[in-house]
Design an enzyme around this catalytic site. Structure first.
Site, PDB file in Angstrom:
ATOM      1  N   LYS A  11       0.820  -1.215   0.000  1.00 33.75           N
ATOM      2  CA  LYS A  11       0.000   0.000   0.000  1.00 33.75           C
ATOM      3  C   LYS A  11       0.859   1.271   0.000  1.00 33.75           C
ATOM      4  CE  LYS A  11      -3.968  -2.230   2.278  1.00 33.75           C
ATOM      5  NZ  LYS A  11      -4.985  -2.088   3.349  1.00 33.75           N
ATOM      6  N   ASN A 114      -2.090   0.326   6.540  1.00 37.31           N
ATOM      7  CA  ASN A 114      -1.543  -0.874   7.184  1.00 37.31           C
ATOM      8  C   ASN A 114      -0.651  -1.711   6.264  1.00 37.31           C
ATOM      9  OD1 ASN A 114      -3.600  -1.842   5.638  1.00 37.31           O
ATOM     10  ND2 ASN A 114      -4.691  -2.910   7.268  1.00 37.31           N
ATOM     11  N   HIS A 117      -2.195  -5.400   1.566  1.00 33.83           N
ATOM     12  CA  HIS A 117      -3.479  -6.082   1.422  1.00 33.83           C
ATOM     13  C   HIS A 117      -3.213  -7.573   1.275  1.00 33.83           C
ATOM     14  CE1 HIS A 117      -7.484  -7.142  -0.095  1.00 33.83           C
ATOM     15  NE2 HIS A 117      -6.852  -7.884  -0.988  1.00 33.83           N
ATOM     16  N   GLU A 128      -9.675 -10.772  -7.287  1.00 30.47           N
ATOM     17  CA  GLU A 128      -8.750  -9.639  -7.129  1.00 30.47           C
ATOM     18  C   GLU A 128      -7.583  -9.732  -8.114  1.00 30.47           C
ATOM     19  OE1 GLU A 128      -9.848  -9.102  -2.388  1.00 30.47           O
ATOM     20  OE2 GLU A 128      -7.862  -9.843  -2.928  1.00 30.47           O
TER      21      GLU A 128
HETATM   22  P1  IDP Z   1      -7.995  -6.692   5.900  1.00 34.43           P
HETATM   23  O1  IDP Z   1      -7.198  -5.808   4.972  1.00 34.43           O
HETATM   24  O2  IDP Z   1      -7.175  -7.131   7.076  1.00 34.43           O
HETATM   25  O3  IDP Z   1      -8.659  -7.839   5.178  1.00 34.43           O
HETATM   26  P2  IDP Z   1     -10.629  -5.449   5.996  1.00 34.43           P
HETATM   27  O4  IDP Z   1     -11.559  -5.531   7.154  1.00 34.43           O
HETATM   28  O5  IDP Z   1     -10.935  -6.253   4.772  1.00 34.43           O
HETATM   29  O6  IDP Z   1      -9.154  -5.795   6.540  1.00 34.43           O
HETATM   30  O7  IDP Z   1     -10.525  -3.908   5.605  1.00 34.43           O
HETATM   31  C1  IDP Z   1      -9.930  -3.511   4.374  1.00 34.43           C
HETATM   32  C2  IDP Z   1      -8.988  -2.356   4.628  1.00 34.43           C
HETATM   33  O8  IDP Z   1      -9.759  -1.229   5.083  1.00 34.43           O
HETATM   34  C3  IDP Z   1      -7.955  -2.572   5.736  1.00 34.43           C
HETATM   35  O9  IDP Z   1      -6.799  -3.264   5.309  1.00 34.43           O
HETATM   36  C4  IDP Z   1      -7.635  -1.145   6.138  1.00 34.43           C
HETATM   37  O10 IDP Z   1      -6.739  -0.528   5.212  1.00 34.43           O
HETATM   38  C5  IDP Z   1      -9.004  -0.469   6.022  1.00 34.43           C
HETATM   39  N1  IDP Z   1      -9.715  -0.464   7.312  1.00 34.43           N
HETATM   40  C6  IDP Z   1     -10.279  -1.515   7.959  1.00 34.43           C
HETATM   41  N2  IDP Z   1     -10.849  -1.153   9.127  1.00 34.43           N
HETATM   42  C7  IDP Z   1     -10.642   0.189   9.211  1.00 34.43           C
HETATM   43  C8  IDP Z   1     -11.006   1.168  10.208  1.00 34.43           C
HETATM   44  O11 IDP Z   1     -11.633   0.863  11.235  1.00 34.43           O
HETATM   45  N3  IDP Z   1     -10.619   2.459   9.950  1.00 34.43           N
HETATM   46  C9  IDP Z   1      -9.919   2.810   8.825  1.00 34.43           C
HETATM   47  N4  IDP Z   1      -9.572   1.928   7.873  1.00 34.43           N
HETATM   48  C10 IDP Z   1      -9.916   0.630   8.070  1.00 34.43           C
HETATM   49 MG    MG Z   2     -10.099  -7.828   3.692  1.00 34.23          MG
END
Ligand code: IDP
Ligand code: MG
Length: 139
Positions: A11, A114, A117, A128
């Site tokens: 990212k 974070n 992905h 994807e």
């Molecule tokens: P993942 O990437 O661990 O699968 P997901 O729940 O699928 O997590 O969420 C997709 C992406 O959305 C996360 O990687 C993160 O970048 C963002 N995200 C998830 N939860 C939050 C939040 O509470 N606040 C801001 N961004 C979030």
């Molecule tokens: Mg996810």
């Protein structure tokens, strides 16, 4: 194919911090083979389409804004048990909850920014991967 696949993005925060090299090294060291890879920038609409499953979530606007804020590396990775093993290597979504030694624990800036992905199922890994790569770009 000797294993199954997962899809990853490095990212914008990790690219910006010059952590793409160390992250790719961790991916290779963990036994993943790179099937496809590209360096590119998503538009906000493209980021929105990729993350369409999160459309109703409160962070959708922040997420798509962030994911289109700078270049990313998109890649398809192959390994036995690729999806689960890669989720283990990257760690929890929230880096403060990610296990010691995981990519997100080492490199993520926040829950949104974070670092990487990782697909959450074999079905989504294929969806994807084909969002980013044609069959001619997968080796
Ligand atoms: P993942 O990437 O661990 O699968 P997901 O729940 O699928 O997590 O969420 C997709 C992406 O959305 C996360 O990687 C993160 O970048 C963002 N995200 C998830 N939860 C939050 C939040 O509470 N606040 C801001 N961004 C979030
Ligand atoms: Mg996810």
């Amino acid at each position: 194919m000797t294993g199954n696949i997962t899809f990853t993005m490095i990212k914008p925060d990790a690219i910006e911090a010059n952590n793409a090299g160390p992250i790719l090294a961790m991916i290779n060291k963990a036994g993943f083979r790179i099937v496809a890879m590209k360096y590119m920038k998503l538009s906000k609409d493209q980021a929105g389409e990729f993350y369409a499953v999160h459309k109703e979530r409160p962070f959708y606007g922040e997420l798509t804004e962030y994911m289109s804020s700078g270049p990313i590396i998109a890649a398809v990775l192959e390994k036995e048990n690729a999806v689960a093993d890669y989720r283990k290597l990257i760690g929890a979504t929230d880096p403060s909850k990610a296990e010691e030694g995981t990519i997100r624990r080492l490199f993520a800036k926040s829950i949104a920014a974070n670092a990487v992905h990782g697909s959450d199922s074999d079905e989504n890994a294929e969806i994807e991967s084909s969002f980013f790569f044609s069959r001619l770009e997968r080796f």
